[in-house]
Design an enzyme around this catalytic site. Structure first.
Site, PDB file in Angstrom:
ATOM      1  N   LYS A 260      -2.226  -7.706  -0.795  1.00 28.41           N
ATOM      2  CA  LYS A 260      -3.236  -7.341  -1.387  1.00 28.41           C
ATOM      3  C   LYS A 260      -3.820  -6.235  -0.095  1.00 28.41           C
ATOM      4  O   LYS A 260      -3.746  -4.824  -0.038  1.00 28.41           O
ATOM      5  CB  LYS A 260      -4.491  -8.181  -1.129  1.00 28.41           C
ATOM      6  CG  LYS A 260      -6.125  -7.694  -1.829  1.00 28.41           C
ATOM      7  CD  LYS A 260      -6.734  -6.886  -0.824  1.00 28.41           C
ATOM      8  CE  LYS A 260      -8.195  -6.419  -0.941  1.00 28.41           C
ATOM      9  NZ  LYS A 260      -8.776  -5.951  -0.462  1.00 28.41           N
ATOM     10  N   ASP A 276      -1.351   5.865 -11.695  1.00 25.60           N
ATOM     11  CA  ASP A 276      -1.069   4.684 -12.358  1.00 25.60           C
ATOM     12  C   ASP A 276      -0.764   3.429 -12.330  1.00 25.60           C
ATOM     13  O   ASP A 276       0.074   2.856 -11.519  1.00 25.60           O
ATOM     14  CB  ASP A 276      -0.325   4.322 -13.408  1.00 25.60           C
ATOM     15  CG  ASP A 276      -0.367   2.890 -14.718  1.00 25.60           C
ATOM     16  OD1 ASP A 276      -1.933   2.294 -14.024  1.00 25.60           O
ATOM     17  OD2 ASP A 276      -0.028   3.177 -15.474  1.00 25.60           O
ATOM     18  N   HIS A 373     -14.210  -5.236  10.249  1.00 25.50           N
ATOM     19  CA  HIS A 373     -14.512  -5.208   9.121  1.00 25.50           C
ATOM     20  C   HIS A 373     -16.305  -5.909   9.310  1.00 25.50           C
ATOM     21  O   HIS A 373     -17.051  -4.431   9.221  1.00 25.50           O
ATOM     22  CB  HIS A 373     -14.125  -6.428   8.177  1.00 25.50           C
ATOM     23  CG  HIS A 373     -13.620  -6.636   7.287  1.00 25.50           C
ATOM     24  ND1 HIS A 373     -13.425  -6.203   5.951  1.00 25.50           N
ATOM     25  CD2 HIS A 373     -12.294  -5.889   7.469  1.00 25.50           C
ATOM     26  CE1 HIS A 373     -13.185  -6.502   5.117  1.00 25.50           C
ATOM     27  NE2 HIS A 373     -11.961  -6.100   5.453  1.00 25.50           N
TER      28      HIS A 373
HETATM   29  C1  MEV Z   1      -8.773  -7.458   3.508  1.00 26.22           C
HETATM   30  O1  MEV Z   1      -8.287  -6.132   2.588  1.00 26.22           O
HETATM   31  C2  MEV Z   1      -7.314  -7.250   4.060  1.00 26.22           C
HETATM   32  C3  MEV Z   1      -6.862  -8.899   4.936  1.00 26.22           C
HETATM   33  O2  MEV Z   1      -6.786 -10.043   3.647  1.00 26.22           O
HETATM   34  C4  MEV Z   1      -5.561  -8.318   4.676  1.00 26.22           C
HETATM   35  C5  MEV Z   1      -4.152  -9.745   4.988  1.00 26.22           C
HETATM   36  O3  MEV Z   1      -4.407 -10.589   5.453  1.00 26.22           O
HETATM   37  O4  MEV Z   1      -2.994  -9.823   5.639  1.00 26.22           O
HETATM   38  C6  MEV Z   1      -7.407  -8.469   6.265  1.00 26.22           C
END
Ligand code: MEV
Length: 430
Positions: A260, A276, A373
């Site tokens: 992700k 896409d 974050h």
């Molecule tokens: C958050 O959008 C993405 C992370 O969780 C990726 C990861 O854990 O490697 C920080």
């Protein structure tokens, strides 16, 4: 575009200054700046061409990631994404890589895949023999009748193979794979037409019935590889990143989150260039599970005094046709990166995905993810709590203090701080 882009201090500029800077660095033209300042796409004609029952546009913020130096070329990367800190993390990590290492890329293979299913064949061996006997003829025919545009550009259908899938009722399912080089197109429409066209001759030669045909998003015949090297790295940090990588390689729960994070870097460019992203996402996840267990699509190892990371994945994108060619923002995004062709774009996309992953692993194994974050999130929380422009500096400062102290922060903190500020202000000015 110049090859020595100087965007130091870019994040400190205000919106207008940022656009002016990008124009002076020849990344944006005067008309691009005008287009962006007027809010992007304004008319609904284009939207009507893309979707049915159009009612408007959904505006996703678009920013630029700075500091990318890939295969000896500087890039400013347009990223359309709503998640706070992705662009900041990409830019910061890209700077680290640029100062201490390098990014190298390559594309392995050229062909996308179309699938033609024969749900239940009487005799798989006989079926296979018939198809393989006719394969040269079928390739020639479909190139002449359907994929001639691709052939003219140096691509087209290259080969046909046959696979057997064992059914649970004892019968065999036969699947014909059609491989095609789509050149600079993503190729979805052409490969689907190719497969549709091949239905009739295949049914005739094999005396079997086609059930369905469609492209496959698991394009293991066209993979993009990015490699990031950091030289003379602090080995303690490097081994932590390697261990985080091993965790994602071994464990599907961690791999999902790791991937992700990689896609945090990939999807925003796909969106900005009108590609896409669902197709790429599907391909990346399927490739991540190719060995029968979902795993990481990145791998980091310490080699001597270096940290070396690698991403290999199907990143099938297009630079001609579809939204890419029609949407003014997509066209502008391709120009900003000076993208020459589809392979070039996929190499840039893979690099940003890998750098994004490195940024996440570095943060996770050192300060943790909350810090980066949440610091950026503090502003959003303050706005969400209803702070006015005048109240913002106080609320942001107070929330940052709480964050440093308690290592966590939420909307209820923001509301509490704002109420407190308002109470104090009203006591001072009754
Ligand atoms: C958050 O959008 C993405 C992370 O969780 C990726 C990861 O854990 O490697 C920080």
């Amino acid at each position: 575009m110049k090859n020595n882009i100087d965007l130091s201090g870019f994040s400190k500029l205000n919106y207008i200054e940022r656009l002016n800077k990008l124009q002076s660095e020849q990344i944006l033209s005067e008309s691009d700046v005008h287009y962006l300042m007027s809010g992007g796409l304004q008319t609904f004609d284009l939207g009507e061409k893309f979707v049915e029952n159009l009612i408007g546009y959904f505006q996703i913020p678009m920013g630029v990631a700075t500091n990318f130096y890939i295969d000896g070329q500087h890039y400013i990367i347009p990223m359309a994404v709503e998640e706070t800190s992705i662009i900041a993390a990409a830019s910061k990590t890209a700077k680290w890589v640029r100062e201490h290492g390098e990014i190298k890329t390559e594309v392995i293979g050229t062909d996308i895949i179309g699938q033609i299913q024969f749900a239940k064949v009487k005799n798989f061996a006989a079926f296979e023999e018939q198809v393989l006997r006719q394969k040269e003829y079928l390739v020639g025919l479909v190139n002449k009748e359907v994929a001639y545009g691709m052939v003219e550009r140096g691509g087209g259908v290259s080969r046909i193979t046959v696979r057997e899938l064992k059914r649970d009722d004892g019968f065999s399912m036969a699947v014909v794979h059609v491989y095609m080089n789509p050149c600079d197109a993503m190729g979805a429409n052409v490969i689907n037409q190719v497969c549709e066209f091949l239905k009739a001759p295949l049914e005739e030669f094999t005396a079997e019935r086609v059930t369905m045909c469609i492209l496959s998003n698991l394009v293991d015949s066209k993979l993009t590889k990015a490699t990031v090297t950091i030289n003379n790295i602090d080995l303690d940090l490097a081994y932590k990143i390697e261990e985080a990588s091993r965790f994602a390689e071994l464990d599907a729960y961690r791999a999902a989150t790791n991937n992700k994070g990689v896609l945090n870097g990939i999807d925003p460019i796909l969106i900005a260039t009108g590609n896409d992203w669902r197709a790429v996402e599907a391909g990346v996840h399927a490739y991540a599970a190719r060995e029968g267990r979902y795993s990481s699509i990145t791998k980091w190892r310490v080699i001597g005094t270096k940290l070396v990371g690698e991403l290999i994945a199907p990143i099938v994108v297009g630079t001609v046709g579809g939204v890419t060619a029609l949407h003014p923002t997509a066209k502008m995004s391709l120009r900003m990166m000076n993208i020459k062709n589809a392979e070039h774009l996929s190499r840039v996309v893979a690099s940003v995905g890998l750098v994004q992953n490195l940024g996440a692993l570095k943060a996770l194994t050192t300060v943790g993810i909350i810090e980066g974050h949440m610091k950026l999130h503090v502003k959003n929380l303050s706005l969400g709590a209803g702070a006015t422009e005048k109240e913002m500096p106080f609320v942001v400062k107070k929330l940052e203090e709480i964050l440093t102290l308690r290592k966590r922060i939420s909307m209820s903190h923001a509301i509490e701080v704002l109420n407190d500020f308002r109470n104090k202000s009203s006591n001072l000015n009754p």
